[in-house]
Design a protein around this motif. Sequence first.
Motif, PDB file in Angstrom:
ATOM      1  N   ALA A  23      45.487  47.720  -7.378  1.00  0.00           N
ATOM      2  CA  ALA A  23      46.830  48.018  -6.874  1.00  0.00           C
ATOM      3  C   ALA A  23      46.812  49.209  -5.923  1.00  0.00           C
ATOM      4  O   ALA A  23      47.491  49.203  -4.892  1.00  0.00           O
ATOM      5  CB  ALA A  23      47.773  48.290  -8.048  1.00  0.00           C
ATOM      6  N   ALA A  24      46.023  50.234  -6.278  1.00  0.00           N
ATOM      7  CA  ALA A  24      45.966  51.433  -5.444  1.00  0.00           C
ATOM      8  C   ALA A  24      45.388  51.119  -4.065  1.00  0.00           C
ATOM      9  O   ALA A  24      45.858  51.637  -3.049  1.00  0.00           O
ATOM     10  CB  ALA A  24      45.131  52.516  -6.133  1.00  0.00           C
ATOM     11  N   SER A  25      44.359  50.265  -4.037  1.00  0.00           N
ATOM     12  CA  SER A  25      43.720  49.942  -2.762  1.00  0.00           C
ATOM     13  C   SER A  25      44.635  49.115  -1.862  1.00  0.00           C
ATOM     14  O   SER A  25      44.670  49.317  -0.644  1.00  0.00           O
ATOM     15  CB  SER A  25      42.408  49.193  -3.000  1.00  0.00           C
ATOM     16  N   TYR A  83      43.514  40.457 -18.939  1.00  0.00           N
ATOM     17  CA  TYR A  83      44.898  40.853 -19.222  1.00  0.00           C
ATOM     18  C   TYR A  83      45.087  42.360 -19.020  1.00  0.00           C
ATOM     19  O   TYR A  83      46.146  42.805 -18.560  1.00  0.00           O
ATOM     20  CB  TYR A  83      45.289  40.456 -20.644  1.00  0.00           C
ATOM     21  N   ALA A  84      44.054  43.143 -19.342  1.00  0.00           N
ATOM     22  CA  ALA A  84      44.122  44.587 -19.118  1.00  0.00           C
ATOM     23  C   ALA A  84      44.203  44.885 -17.624  1.00  0.00           C
ATOM     24  O   ALA A  84      44.926  45.791 -17.196  1.00  0.00           O
ATOM     25  CB  ALA A  84      42.906  45.273 -19.735  1.00  0.00           C
ATOM     26  N   LEU A  85      43.459  44.097 -16.813  1.00  0.00           N
ATOM     27  CA  LEU A  85      43.520  44.263 -15.358  1.00  0.00           C
ATOM     28  C   LEU A  85      44.939  44.002 -14.847  1.00  0.00           C
ATOM     29  O   LEU A  85      45.470  44.767 -14.035  1.00  0.00           O
ATOM     30  CB  LEU A  85      42.516  43.332 -14.686  1.00  0.00           C
ATOM     31  N   LEU A  86      45.540  42.916 -15.341  1.00  0.00           N
ATOM     32  CA  LEU A  86      46.913  42.601 -14.919  1.00  0.00           C
ATOM     33  C   LEU A  86      47.875  43.711 -15.337  1.00  0.00           C
ATOM     34  O   LEU A  86      48.781  44.074 -14.578  1.00  0.00           O
ATOM     35  CB  LEU A  86      47.349  41.273 -15.543  1.00  0.00           C
ATOM     36  N   LEU A  87      47.665  44.254 -16.534  1.00  0.00           N
ATOM     37  CA  LEU A  87      48.521  45.336 -17.009  1.00  0.00           C
ATOM     38  C   LEU A  87      48.345  46.582 -16.141  1.00  0.00           C
ATOM     39  O   LEU A  87      49.325  47.256 -15.803  1.00  0.00           O
ATOM     40  CB  LEU A  87      48.193  45.655 -18.473  1.00  0.00           C
ATOM     41  N   GLY A  88      47.100  46.879 -15.779  1.00  0.00           N
ATOM     42  CA  GLY A  88      46.847  48.026 -14.909  1.00  0.00           C
ATOM     43  C   GLY A  88      47.488  47.852 -13.543  1.00  0.00           C
ATOM     44  O   GLY A  88      48.078  48.783 -12.994  1.00  0.00           O
ATOM     45  N   VAL A 116      39.413  49.010 -21.268  1.00  0.00           N
ATOM     46  CA  VAL A 116      39.814  50.192 -20.489  1.00  0.00           C
ATOM     47  C   VAL A 116      39.348  50.052 -19.046  1.00  0.00           C
ATOM     48  O   VAL A 116      40.091  50.345 -18.104  1.00  0.00           O
ATOM     49  CB  VAL A 116      39.234  51.474 -21.124  1.00  0.00           C
ATOM     50  N   LEU A 117      38.110  49.570 -18.864  1.00  0.00           N
ATOM     51  CA  LEU A 117      37.580  49.401 -17.510  1.00  0.00           C
ATOM     52  C   LEU A 117      38.371  48.340 -16.740  1.00  0.00           C
ATOM     53  O   LEU A 117      38.632  48.484 -15.546  1.00  0.00           O
ATOM     54  CB  LEU A 117      36.097  49.006 -17.578  1.00  0.00           C
ATOM     55  N   GLY A 118      38.794  47.279 -17.460  1.00  0.00           N
ATOM     56  CA  GLY A 118      39.629  46.257 -16.833  1.00  0.00           C
ATOM     57  C   GLY A 118      40.974  46.829 -16.401  1.00  0.00           C
ATOM     58  O   GLY A 118      41.475  46.517 -15.317  1.00  0.00           O
ATOM     59  N   TYR A 119      41.551  47.671 -17.262  1.00  0.00           N
ATOM     60  CA  TYR A 119      42.822  48.320 -16.926  1.00  0.00           C
ATOM     61  C   TYR A 119      42.667  49.186 -15.671  1.00  0.00           C
ATOM     62  O   TYR A 119      43.502  49.146 -14.764  1.00  0.00           O
ATOM     63  CB  TYR A 119      43.291  49.161 -18.104  1.00  0.00           C
ATOM     64  N   CYS A 120      41.580  49.954 -15.629  1.00  0.00           N
ATOM     65  CA  CYS A 120      41.346  50.810 -14.466  1.00  0.00           C
ATOM     66  C   CYS A 120      41.036  49.989 -13.217  1.00  0.00           C
ATOM     67  O   CYS A 120      41.364  50.408 -12.101  1.00  0.00           O
ATOM     68  CB  CYS A 120      40.200  51.778 -14.770  1.00  0.00           C
ATOM     69  N   ALA A 121      40.405  48.812 -13.404  1.00  0.00           N
ATOM     70  CA  ALA A 121      40.173  47.923 -12.262  1.00  0.00           C
ATOM     71  C   ALA A 121      41.498  47.456 -11.684  1.00  0.00           C
ATOM     72  O   ALA A 121      41.664  47.347 -10.466  1.00  0.00           O
ATOM     73  CB  ALA A 121      39.322  46.726 -12.695  1.00  0.00           C
TER      74      ALA A 121
END
Length: 248
Positions: free
Chosen positions: A46-48, A232-237, A36-41
């Motif tokens: 992306a937001a930044s 992979y969660a980071l990439l998905l996020g 979850v933390l990776g997804y939010c990262a």
Amino acid sequence: MSQIWISAAGLCGATLIGAVLGFLIKELPHKWNDTVLGYCAGIMLAASTLGLIVPAFDMTSSTTWWIVVVGVMAGALFLNVLDLVTPHLHHITGLDQEEHRNNKSLNHILLFVMAIALHKMPEGMAAGVSMSTTEIDWSVSLGIALQNVPEGMVIIAPLLVAGVSKIRTMVISLAIGLLEVVGVWIGFGLGSVSLTLLPVMLGFAGGAMLYVTSDEMIPETHAHGYQKQATYALLLGFMTLLLMDKLI
């Protein structure tokens, strides 16, 4: 005038919705917490870049682009300095001052929360500026609101795990959401004047978010042996926010 209140309430409400979701997932095991933390990262990465730094460059000319670069570096430096004072933020968390000194994890969490809080004001200003034009652009407010849900979620869980009380954690989340409300009204009030100030503020917030994503979030997701799924969660996020930006 009602459109401004709708935008402000929507941005703050999205953060609070994320906070409620954060209460529901606070007991996640390390494996899923890192995911979850990776997804939010990925969301913050992306937001930044796409939500803050790129739009800031778009607002500048071929001779003023450097102010965004200065803003980005200043934001990162500010978070670096803030890292030194987080042990003194015990009044915010309600925890013992000595616990702050000896709890490195808590200090990292506070730095991360401060980074999210820091970019709420310029985000709100961006939404406010879009409301001050003759043709109101709702896409800016909608995009920021969608982004606020996972951001609000990731604020809550780490604070609860660190021992901050539920009530105080919710108050911190509400205060962060209200920063965006203030930003909306400032952006709307300044109107065209804020178009000069906004690139620097957006760059500053973007630099702060990049700093905390690289220095705190990604290393934390790689510290317990679950770095592959966190990556992979980071990439998905990242792709989630990219697709949201594309669709909106």
